[in-house]
Design an enzyme around this catalytic site. Structure first.
Site, PDB file in Angstrom:
ATOM      1  N   MET A  83       0.840  -1.203   0.000  1.00  0.00           N
ATOM      2  CA  MET A  83       0.000   0.000   0.000  1.00  0.00           C
ATOM      3  C   MET A  83       0.875   1.254   0.000  1.00  0.00           C
ATOM      4  O   MET A  83       0.991   1.936   0.993  1.00  0.00           O
ATOM      5  CB  MET A  83      -0.900  -0.011   1.252  1.00  0.00           C
ATOM      6  CG  MET A  83      -1.711  -1.308   1.374  1.00  0.00           C
ATOM      7  SD  MET A  83      -2.793  -1.340   2.810  1.00  0.00           S
ATOM      8  CE  MET A  83      -1.625  -1.438   4.163  1.00  0.00           C
ATOM      9  N   ASP A  84       1.463   1.537  -1.148  1.00  0.00           N
ATOM     10  CA  ASP A  84       2.461   2.599  -1.246  1.00  0.00           C
ATOM     11  C   ASP A  84       1.858   3.900  -1.774  1.00  0.00           C
ATOM     12  O   ASP A  84       0.956   3.872  -2.613  1.00  0.00           O
ATOM     13  CB  ASP A  84       3.569   2.115  -2.198  1.00  0.00           C
ATOM     14  CG  ASP A  84       4.860   2.881  -2.022  1.00  0.00           C
ATOM     15  OD1 ASP A  84       5.779   2.682  -2.836  1.00  0.00           O
ATOM     16  OD2 ASP A  84       4.958   3.687  -1.074  1.00  0.00           O
TER      17      ASP A  84
END
Lengths: 308, 272
Positions: A83-84
């Site tokens: 989840m960047d």
């Protein structure tokens, strides 16, 4: 504030591979994410012919209703997500980093609901890498607080929605209250079976393999096995992902355009289809997830063999 | 004779232009180690209506060109995924013809005019070599011995390799090594004296640093059990081109992508 997203079929030729999905036929009008109180309120989507989606768009008991373009038999069983992009999202809007993370939590909530709706069995998310401890203390404290708050707020919902929670990573470095909360959450939800949400906190793929090696070394020391008995299955059994029957993700999604694994699940990604999305994690919604799944379903998985 | 001269002239010009481009590119950060998953040979043969096996031959020519370009660009380490343990499951005729091609090419490696001698390349064969037939195993050993004195660059050929097999082997060796030395403090397993370095030193790939870029051709975006341990921070680049059609421009694009991402990666690593 509404914006149109018309999906086109991008060129396959020379650009680094991203999307190879057939064009979606629907014109989707997407409203800002604040409008959604839950992902099931996606009745705001309007199909091209002007009619609203049928009521069975909502998950109903055991039958997952998939959006057009997705085939049930090709749905990935286990999806993993890096989840960047939360900080970049906040910086781009001139907001404090904390709001980026909070928007990220909302995106995670949406994704969990979609996984329940679309019958994904396991979702593993990279919440915090063991490499991230070197960020400013203010930020790591905030993240741990966010995790604690998020878990407390969502626990009843997970129980209601039949979601099982597991944690992978070294929890000994977390504060005691969070450790206790995580242990309780895992205990309370351990018999749930609709979706298994595995949260990777203070996790690294290499450390996972090292701890598996340590366990095997202790077994050798105790005379339970010989080193020569060690095979790939022995290693797999000792990895932290042994909490699920499906430890190997079928699809890995990484947002924000970074093209690397960053020490997430390494062993487990041997044959995983990798999908790199350009959107930042807080912006990752139903359309983006659909695009990733569509791309996944178009791929030919050979596992080293040959297509018939 | 004139055609030969013209060909040599063009080759020389091409090499000169590549070196010019290299001096421009080398202003920015440069990869030390590039790994290739050479996917798309069979699809290429099918598209061109060639007979079975010709795809791999075309793939071999493409490989020689890519090695030449990489060594001209002074990329010190190159790793190629030549044959996976999983590939043994393919049709026996295909496996046999691939092994025959490999034996032929391994023997060609040690010839004087070969690319490895021209560029001073040391060759390593990486994998579970006991799974190979005797002739191939012996040829591999001969090639490793013959090139052990080279030091300008390194070519790592992954054959009978999968990353999970490599890791499992490293775990087994670590357990053997620690069998007598392990402390029996089981109350806190963090006290155990096995760390990342202990396992890493037993990896077949311990002879090279981690790859900076993994290039997989034909548009497939997966690692297929290649360098899983080593690719923790590696840029994964997957152009749509089939392997036999790969050229210098794809290599340049990969390096430019690496340079574009480098600033971001460096900033992240500084935070670590």
């Amino acid at each position: 504030m509404a914006f149109l997203s018309l999906h086109l079929n991008p060129s396959l030729s020379s650009s680094p591979l991203r999307i190879r999905c057939a064009p979606r036929r629907s014109l989707v009008i997407k409203l800002p994410s604040q409008v959604f109180s839950s992902a099931t309120a996606s009745g705001n989507d309007v199909m091209l012919n002007g009619t609203p989606p049928p009521p069975s768009h909502y998950a109903d008991g055991n039958s997952a209703v998939l959006p057009p373009g997705l085939l049930r038999e090709l749905m990935p069983r286990h999806v993993a997500i890096i989840m960047d992009g939360n900080r970049r999202w906040a910086r781009m809007r001139g907001l404090p980093v904390g709001l980026g993370y909070e928007a990220g939590v909302r995106a995670l909530r949406r994704t969990v609901e979609l996984c329940c709706k679309w019958d994904v069995r396991v979702l593993t998310v990279f919440a915090f890498s063991s490499d991230n401890w070197f960020r400013p203390k203010v930020e790591t404290d905030f993240l741990m607080g966010l995790l604690e708050r998020g878990l407390r707020n969502e626990l009843q919902r997970f129980v209601r929605e039949d979601v099982r929670i597991s944690l992978i990573g070294d929890s000994s470095k977390l504060l005691k209250p969070l450790q206790v909360l995580l242990a309780d959450a895992m205990e309370i939800t351990k018999n749930n079976s609709r979706l298994h949400l595995i949260i990777a906190v203070n996790y690294s793929g290499q450390s996972d393999m090292v701890q598996a090696c340590q366990k095997l070394a202790l077994k050798v020391k105790d005379g339970l096995i010989e080193p020569e008995d060690i095979n790939e299955f022995s290693v797999e059994r000792e990895l932290e992902t042994n909490c699920t029957d499906f430890p190997y993700p079928d699809l890995l999604i990484r947002t924000s355009g970074e093209l690397r694994i960053s020490n997430f699940l390494l062993w487990q990604l041997a044959y995983t289809e990798l999908y790199f999305a350009d959107s930042l994690w807080p912006d990752f919604g139903e359309d983006e997830f659909l695009e990733a799944l569509c791309s996944f379903q178009k791929r030919q998985r050979r596992y080293g063999g040959r297509n018939s | 004779m004139e055609i030969l001269r013209a060909t040599q002239l063009f080759e020389g010009l091409g090499s000169f232009l590549r070196r010019c481009l290299f001096s421009v590119l080398s202003v920015g950060p440069f990869p030390r180690h590039i790994a290739f998953i050479m996917d798309g040979n069979r699809r290429f043969a099918k598209n061109q209506n060639l007979e079975q096996g010709s795809g791999h031959k075309a793939g071999y020519s493409a490989l020689m060109n890519m090695l030449k370009y990489c060594y001209e660009l002074e990329v010190k380490y190159i790793t190629i995924y030549a044959f996976s343990i999983e590939n043994f499951k393919r049709r026996p005729e295909e496996v046999e013809s691939t092994m025959k091609l490999m034996l032929e090419k391994i023997e060609a490696l040690v010839e004087e005019k070969s690319i490895v001698n021209r560029y001073g390349v040391r060759v390593y064969f990486i994998g579970n070599l006991s799974l190979l037939s005797e002739p191939v195993k012996l040829a591999a050993k001969r090639a490793m011995d013959a090139t052990s004195g080279n030091s300008k660059a390194v070519l790592l050929i992954c054959i009978a390799y999968t990353s999970t097999d490599e890791i499992m082997h490293a775990v087994e060796e670590t357990c053997k090594e620690k069998k007598d030395g392990l402390r029996v403090d089981r109350t806190d397993e963090n006290e155990s004296n096995i760390g990342v370095m202990d396992i890493e030193k037993h990896m077949y790939m311990a002879v090279a640093p981690d790859p900076d870029i993994i290039i997989r051709t034909s548009g497939e975006t997966r690692l297929s059990n290649f360098l899983l341990w080593q690719s923790a921070s590696t840029l994964l680049y997957s152009p749509g081109v089939l392997w036999p059609e790969i050229g210098f421009r794809h290599l340049v694009k990969a390096i430019m992508e690496y340079q574009r991402n480098f600033a971001y990666l460096e900033k992240k690593q500084k935070l670590c």
